[in-house]
Design a protein around this motif. Sequence first.
Motif, short mmCIF file in Angstrom:
data_model
loop_
_atom_site.label_atom_id
_atom_site.label_comp_id
_atom_site.label_asym_id
_atom_site.label_seq_id
_atom_site.Cartn_x
_atom_site.Cartn_y
_atom_site.Cartn_z
N TRP A 282 0.83 -1.20 0.00
CA TRP A 282 0.00 0.00 0.00
C TRP A 282 0.87 1.26 0.00
N THR A 283 1.99 1.21 0.72
CA THR A 283 2.88 2.37 0.80
C THR A 283 3.40 2.76 -0.57
N CYS A 284 3.61 1.77 -1.45
CA CYS A 284 4.04 2.08 -2.81
C CYS A 284 2.99 2.93 -3.53
N GLY A 285 1.72 2.56 -3.39
CA GLY A 285 0.65 3.35 -4.00
C GLY A 285 0.57 4.75 -3.42
N PHE B 120 -2.91 2.37 -5.13
CA PHE B 120 -2.73 3.58 -5.92
C PHE B 120 -4.08 4.25 -6.18
N ALA B 121 -5.09 3.44 -6.53
CA ALA B 121 -6.42 3.98 -6.80
C ALA B 121 -7.00 4.65 -5.55
N HIS B 122 -6.81 4.02 -4.39
CA HIS B 122 -7.32 4.59 -3.15
C HIS B 122 -6.66 5.93 -2.85
N VAL C 4 0.51 3.12 -15.96
CA VAL C 4 1.17 2.47 -14.83
C VAL C 4 0.86 0.98 -14.88
N ASN C 5 1.90 0.17 -14.97
CA ASN C 5 1.74 -1.27 -15.09
C ASN C 5 1.98 -1.92 -13.72
N SER D 103 -14.71 -0.26 1.60
CA SER D 103 -15.01 0.58 0.43
C SER D 103 -13.84 0.55 -0.55
N ALA D 104 -12.62 0.63 -0.01
CA ALA D 104 -11.44 0.67 -0.87
C ALA D 104 -11.19 -0.66 -1.57
#
Length: 415
Positions: free
Chosen positions: A158-161, A213-215, A280-281, A365-366
């Motif tokens: 998650w930290t990467c996103g 990333f989306a979140h 972004v892949n 939700s996420a």
Amino acid sequence: MDVHVISKQDPAHHEVPPSSSPNRRSHLRPPPSGLTYAMLGTAWKWWDTYPVPRTAPAPYNDPAAWGIVPAWGYATVLESTIPNLPAGTSIFGYWPASGHAVDLQMTPRRPHDGHWTEVSPHRRGLFWLYNQYTSVVDKIPAKDPETLGWECAVRTIWTCGYLLSEYVFTPYPAAHPPLHPCPGAQWTAAEDADLSHAVVISLGASTKTGRSFAHNLACRPAGTGPLAFLQVTSAPAAIADATTKLAPPFPTKTMSYSDIAGAAVEEWLASKQASKIVLVNFGRRDGGVEQVLGLIQNNPALKAARLVFIGVGFQQKVYTVEELFGLGTLNTSSIMEAALGVVDPRKFYDEVDERWNYWLVNRKSAAPDLRMVWGKGVVGGQGLEGDWESLCKSQLKPEEALVYRLYDGKQARHI
């Protein structure tokens, strides 16, 4: 204790050799794993993190042929000579995906309150992040098993996103300079990282990094972009559901790989009149990148936009050497280390904690379909051994978050 070893030449070849010398004294007691760590184990020095114990039976004690894949999680201090790190302390960090205890050499680092760096000589070639540990002596008892599980399975990913949204494509204008995703490189200008005039395409959107990333994009202030967000995934219904619940301040569309070439998608993207396309892949299926590039090349408006491509993850499978080094890869460690150089470390960690806790509270939700799967030990189909086999065969489902309890006969550890 059982040790799970991986062939350095062929990650799909793995064994649990017979246990030997289980009474070895150690300071820290550990934890599981990622196929990417095995595939890049030599190039990125991950094999150096936890060498196979010398007590392992032949031929598995050959360090040139066999290694242990590390993973993120919690372990417990069994013995310690380090002030402020007493026995019984729980530590979050990078552990071996095996059941044996290990010795670590720790030194405190900024901001000093529970942050540690591992300084063993054999680990000096590792990226910075993989030598960082956090002691949580006062926090673990208050955390329920589910929270611990999500932190083990998702938090580092998650930290990467988070870093992509907040430090690579920093909401513009920002209090700190944006960071280029490639180590050592720099954006030509701050506007290069501005998403307010860009459309973003996420391949592998159902991966945990893609979801993260989306979140984090959805948490950006209105007007900071992107103009539109296209998510391509093998699980479009689940990702579309999450996007609806997150209600980001920009238009979105979610689709399967088979629908990329549709005229409606091309028209939707072109209608945004973006000056930049960020692709972004996160671990696309075979042919996904080529499909998107073909769509862009076939439309004059899209072709005229500047294309920024970032490789973050891999598809779940075993790659050949030629395939592996044909893929560009972003590394969380380099961006995080650079971020700590442009903001106060305490402020950085406080902001990351706040956003992560927001994800935990709003997880349904996420990522409404994401579910935790608890494994037991190292050996067998319910343990690391069985799940590694499934991972190599691309049989794990994108909505599964694997967490393991490993034991040394005294206490459990989570990874």
